[in-house]
Design a protein around this motif. Structure first.
Motif, mmCIF file in Angstrom:
data_model
loop_
_atom_site.group_PDB
_atom_site.id
_atom_site.type_symbol
_atom_site.label_atom_id
_atom_site.label_comp_id
_atom_site.label_asym_id
_atom_site.label_seq_id
_atom_site.Cartn_x
_atom_site.Cartn_y
_atom_site.Cartn_z
ATOM 1 N N LEU B 25 0.839 -1.209 0.000
ATOM 2 C CA LEU B 25 0.000 0.000 0.000
ATOM 3 C C LEU B 25 0.872 1.256 0.000
ATOM 4 C CD1 LEU B 25 -2.931 -0.828 2.437
ATOM 5 C CD2 LEU B 25 -2.985 -0.660 -0.046
ATOM 6 N N THR B 26 1.918 1.276 0.842
ATOM 7 C CA THR B 26 2.812 2.440 0.858
ATOM 8 C C THR B 26 3.423 2.650 -0.512
ATOM 9 O OG1 THR B 26 3.481 1.499 2.960
ATOM 10 C CG2 THR B 26 4.533 3.538 2.322
ATOM 11 N N TYR B 27 3.826 1.545 -1.134
ATOM 12 C CA TYR B 27 4.476 1.674 -2.434
ATOM 13 C C TYR B 27 3.505 2.193 -3.480
ATOM 14 C CZ TYR B 27 7.988 0.672 -5.947
ATOM 15 O OH TYR B 27 8.936 0.799 -6.925
ATOM 16 N N SER B 28 2.276 1.675 -3.488
ATOM 17 C CA SER B 28 1.388 2.048 -4.588
ATOM 18 C C SER B 28 0.722 3.398 -4.338
ATOM 19 C CB SER B 28 0.340 0.968 -4.811
ATOM 20 O OG SER B 28 -0.537 0.926 -3.722
ATOM 21 N N ILE B 29 0.551 3.800 -3.086
ATOM 22 C CA ILE B 29 -0.151 5.061 -2.825
ATOM 23 C C ILE B 29 0.822 6.194 -2.522
ATOM 24 C CG2 ILE B 29 -1.793 6.200 -1.279
ATOM 25 C CD1 ILE B 29 -3.211 3.490 -1.113
#
Lengths: 312, 302
Positions: B25-29
């Motif tokens: 999630l951190t990577y994609s958002i």
């Protein structure tokens, strides 16, 4: 007095070895913008390669070819460059984060091999009896320390001059162009991926050389020398010095190493013995906070060219 | 040959998968790979340790439920740890990551997370020393469940907890308004902003979810294995590998990939040797990057 001189030579030698690693990182990060979180792994590859090539034949371990020291250093550079080139080959067509994650993995893997492939690396006990340059002088510690310092300073100077020249060459200009404006550089027919792999490999070779030089300076290597703390120290050195500047890389290495040693003295003098292991971790916390503060407030570092662009 | 390694792999895979949700999630958002994610996990585990000590002192014992080694104090402590770790992540974002993100150079944020990770981990070592800690000293008896596999009551409870968290997470992202906003932002930030999505809220939700799940995973590791300052660092590479194998941005992908990595590690321990366990994640990571960098369910840009 003599002791102090000897210690000064030893301190400078260690700091200059860090400076060589930082120079390699400056080529990868400062000039090309490639993020390497596995520095310790690449340094270890260099150290172990040279150690295995130059140590005398050993019964319980592969290697021990008894090669001359310079051949060991060359082997270290070639193998580390190959490892870096492969890492770059696998990741540099993707987003930059993938290179970071993979280099982190390389460091984990190298640590694992040094610990467990006992037949190759000696396991946790490492490799001893690595030949030291001018070993005949060992009877006279001061002379021996200064000869070593001279050798290490010469290697540092050679790396510095070579990297300065490289960064001003057409090759270095392409790297800078890729970092500043990839689309423009690519439109001029430069293959971004291929140039980046080359830069990562050359930077890796410099790190491998530093590892090899250190192995022969100390005469003994073990997996514990190549923990993530090493990677972290080198990053702090480059950020303090100012990424993008070779002079900054060397200055940063000297300053951060002096601060590190100084902090070690202070903690060992002021903090009771039972708490010293914990105080050592506080030292790393301080460096971590410092790294973040520099990123926030002084991303160009302290010793780079005054009007240098740094990484911004 | 005992099939026990399958269960061991499932358990460690559940821990990896739970942590990998936050990474993906951190990577994609937020668009950076967070090297401090493993340390959020460790901070969660230690927060629960402190809370369980305090609650245990008030309640006069662990108040174990049935055959489990833990009871209400640890459950409440886990909730506390999730809130605490979410707060810690928001604080880090406010102090550090948000400021660097505003400058628009993603890789600088990665480097900051690396610095933060060193600082967080060593702060734990300073506060709690590097020797391992445990929530409870109670011994668990493993029950046979057929095919030579044995399982402890704790393992059953925590597998159920993982399944519940993952299902809840999936429903949240696919059914709720906030979840839809998060997915929209990860697929196209500019378009999401234009349609009036509150970006600051999406960023906050991402940190809270990622950190809370990391804390839950930390408590799980602490209950089934042990609590150490390095526990998060050791899981970082498997979590990254799971996020990439599953396809960046895909929660079911991260969980499935976590299970695959856990099972592969257990198989490596069984057939190659326990000392090579940590190499498995690296081998899987390299294979994915060379063969199919978008991973199993990845659709985002490379």
């Amino acid at each position: 007095m003599i002791d102090l001189l000897g210690y000064g030579a030893f301190f400078l030698s260690t700091a200059l070895i860090f400076a060589i690693i930082t120079l390699g990182l400056n080529l990868q990060w400062g000039l090309t913008g490639l993020f390497n979180v596995g520095i310790a792994g690449f340094v270890a590859i260099g150290a172990y390669t040279s150690a295995l090539l130059t140590t005398p034949d050993t019964a319980d371990r592969i290697g021990g070819f008894g090669w001359p020291i310079l051949a060991g250093w060359l082997g270290a550079m070639v193998l580390t460059a190959a490892a870096a080139a492969f890492t770059g080959f696998a990741t540099l067509r993707l987003k930059s984060d993938y290179l970071a994650i993979t280099t982190f993995g390389v460091a984990v893997l190298v640590q694992l091999v040094t610990l467990n492939a006992i037949g190759l690396t000696g396991g946790p006990f490492g490799v001893a009896f690595i030949p030291r340059p001018f070993a005949g002088l060992q009877g006279n510690p001061v002379a021996f320390n200064f000869v070593n310092l001279a050798i290490i300073a010469a290697v540092t100077l050679a790396c510095y001059l070579a990297l300065e020249r490289l960064s001003r060459s057409p090759w270095g200009r392409v790297l800078r162009a890729l970092r500043e404006d990839e689309r423009a550089a690519v439109s001029l027919g430069k293959s971004a991926r291929s140039y980046r792999i080359q830069a990562f490999a050359v930077g890796g070779a410099v790190m491998g050389l530093a590892g090899a030089v250190q192995a022969h300076f100390i005469g003994f290597i073990a997996p514990d020398n190549y923990l993530p703390t090493l990677t972290f120290q080198v990053w702090a050195m480059l950020m303090v010095g100012g990424s993008g500047s070779n002079r900054g890389a060397v200055m940063g290495a000297l300053v951060v190493w002096a601060v590190w040693i100084g902090a070690g003295w202070v903690t060992s003098a002021l903090i009771p013995t039972g708490w010293q292991a914990r105080a050592a971790s506080l030292q790393i916390v301080a460096i971590g906070v410092m790294l973040c503060l520099i990123l926030l407030w002084r991303p160009q570092g302290f010793f780079g060219p005054r009007n240098g662009r740094g990484m911004e | 040959m005992s099939l026990q390694f399958l269960l061991d792999g499932l358990i460690s895979g559940a821990m990896i998968g739970l942590g990998a949700i936050g990474v993906t999630l951190t990577y994609s958002i937020l668009r950076f790979s967070n090297f401090a994610h493993g340390d959020l996990m460790a901070w969660g585990a230690y927060a629960a340790l402190v809370a369980v000590g305090a609650l245990g002192a008030i309640a006069g014992g662990p108040m174990a439920i049935g055959a489990l080694s833990f009871g209400l104090p640890l459950i409440l402590s886990t909730l506390f740890a999730m809130v605490f770790t979410a707060g810690l992540a928001l604080l880090l974002d406010w102090l550090l990551f948000a400021r660097l993100r505003a400058r628009g150079q993603a890789i600088i944020v990665v480097m900051a997370s690396f610095g933060a990770s060193m600082a967080l981990r060593n702060l734990l070592e300073f506060l709690f020393s590097s020797s391992p800690a445990y929530y409870s000293r109670a011994l668990q008896v493993a029950q046979p469940i057929g095919s030579g596999i044995r399982i402890t009551p704790d393992q059953v409870a925590l597998l159920v907890m993982t399944a519940a968290l993952v299902t809840g997470m999936h429903l949240f992202l696919t059914r709720s308004q906030r979840g839809r906003e998060m997915r929209a932002y990860s697929q196209n930030p500019a378009l999401a902003r234009v349609t009036g999505i509150d970006v600051a809220r999406v960023v906050r939700a991402t940190w809270v979810i990622g950190a809370a799940l990391a804390a839950a995973a930390g408590v799980m590791v602490g209950t089934l294995v042990q609590i150490r300052p390095l526990m998060g660092l050791d899981l970082l590479l498997p979590m990254f590998a799971a996020a990439i194998l599953g396809g960046i941005g895909s929660v079911p992908g991260a969980v499935l990939a976590g299970l695959i990595i856990g099972l592969s590690e257990a198989a490596a321990v069984m057939f190659v040797g326990a000392e090579w366990r940590a190499a498995v994640a690296f081998v899987i990571l390299m294979s994915v990057l060379l063969v199919k960098p978008t991973g199993l369910f990845g659709v985002t840009e490379r």
